[in-house]
Write an enzyme that holds these catalytic residues in place. Structure first.
Site: not given
Length: 383
Positions: A356, A264, A354
């Site tokens: 995660e 990001c 992202h």
């Protein structure tokens, strides 16, 4: 931001955009006033992770899903220690939350943290307006903060723009901390916190990485004092054009040829360190259903996004940089925005989204494994 008491479904409230468009509804969460950049998020789920994502600092988030709050608020899914959004806009708030992990309602948590919101407006019309006119300064007003329309518009127009805003330091940790490896420790990573989400170091820890999370102001000496096998640059809010410190630090890491991974904001920092520019998107990408192609494999991933700026790098060629050849590794299939970069002559790569997956799909989890592979290969060369 100023707030007072609870007012969901009762007190009148207005959302005011800088171009003069006004949406009228009811207070949701705290009553008062708040200002921020109006943006929309297309995720059907994951509102708790969205609200606690530091990358949403100074933004008023519009939920495009029509009903929000069904699963309440729990004590496990926060991505940081607080709600970071400036305000929250929903169409139809759930009257009663229903989930076995829920501890209180979303409305109660917004009140507790003093987050001013608005409900009962046509979020579809608002989203279409933001798509056509672009994300813009806005304000939510309820209770004693209400005033004549022209006065509220003027107050919104007096707020600072997101372009040129330097926000990463205000959301980052002030003190370093360590997330220990799960099981056997295999690597040490220095993670630069520019607005990191809690799940990110956890995903690395699951892979045997001891993660040293360092403040955004960390120096090269502080990074290498932990003897890292790799360096990670996190997500974060604001305009990457203001991030001179992180760019200088990443440049130092690149000069040492330490394995490097950014996501990001970290992707934008890598872009700047390589000599590319950045620019503000018209309305950005926010949500957990964005299609991205990994150009190195040809596979398409459904990914979680939260960014309003992007890297300006050529899609059709390999670029020469001070650190060797670089190419665009990932691209958004909706609009061809750069979603990833990689160096071809040393171990460094980044993505704009992202991996995660908090909240979001797990399609991109392999990127943490790719980071592990870079560190493994580098360790083998040194041995």
């Amino acid at each position: 931001m100023t707030t007072s008491t609870r007012g969901a479904g009762k007190a009148p409230a207005v959302l005011v955009l800088e171009d003069g468009r006004i949406f009228r509804g009811r207070a949701y969460g705290a009553v008062g006033e708040t200002f921020g950049e109006a943006v929309f998020s297309t995720g059907m789920t994951g509102y708790q992770e969205t609200l606690t994502d530091p990358s949403y600092d100074r933004q008023i988030v519009v939920a495009t899903a029509p009903q929000i709050g069904n699963t309440g608020w729990n004590d496990e899914d926060d991505e940081s220690g607080r709600i970071w959004v400036s305000g929250y806009v929903v169409r139809d708030p759930a009257r009663v939350p229903s989930n076995w992990r829920s501890r209180r309602s979303l409305d109660d948590e917004l009140v507790k943290q003093g987050v001013v919101g608005i409900s009962g407006i046509d979020t579809r019309a608002l989203t279409r307006h933001l798509r056509e006119s672009g994300s813009m300064r806005s304000g939510i007003f309820s209770g004693e903060a209400l005033a004549a329309d022209d006065e509220l518009v003027a107050r919104v127009q007096a707020q600072p723009q997101m372009k040129g805003a330097s926000l990463y330091e205000e959301v980052a940790t002030k003190e370093a901390y360590v997330v220990p490896a799960v099981g056997e420790k295999k690597f040490t990573v220095a993670a630069i916190d520019l607005g990191i989400k809690g799940m990110t170091p956890h995903r690395m820890a699951e892979r045997g990485i001891e993660v040293h999370v360092l403040p955004a102001t960390a120096t090269e000496e502080e990074v290498y004092a932990v003897a890292p096998d790799g360096v990670f640059f996190s997500n974060g809010p604001g305009d990457p054009a203001t991030a001179e410190g992180p760019v200088a630090l990443m440049t130092a890491v690149l000069k040492r040829k330490t394995p490097l991974f950014g996501i990001c904001f970290g992707n934008q920092i890598l872009g700047r360190a390589l000599g590319f520019g950045t620019y503000k998107l018209k309305y950005g990408h926010r949500g957990i259903n964005q299609p991205v192609q990994d150009r190195t494999t040809g596979k398409v991933e459904v990914t979680a996004h939260n960014h309003g700026f992007a890297v300006d790098a050529p899609l059709d060629k390999v670029s020469d940089t001070p650190y060797g050849r670089a190419e665009v590794s990932h691209v958004c299939l909706n609009d061809q925005v750069v979603e990833g970069l990689q160096l071809l002559d040393q171990p460094a790569f980044s993505v704009q989204y992202h991996p995660e997956a908090a909240a979001g799909p797990h399609d991109a989890a392999y990127l943490f494994d790719r980071f592990v592979s870079l560190m493994t290969a580098e360790g083998a060369q040194r041995a």
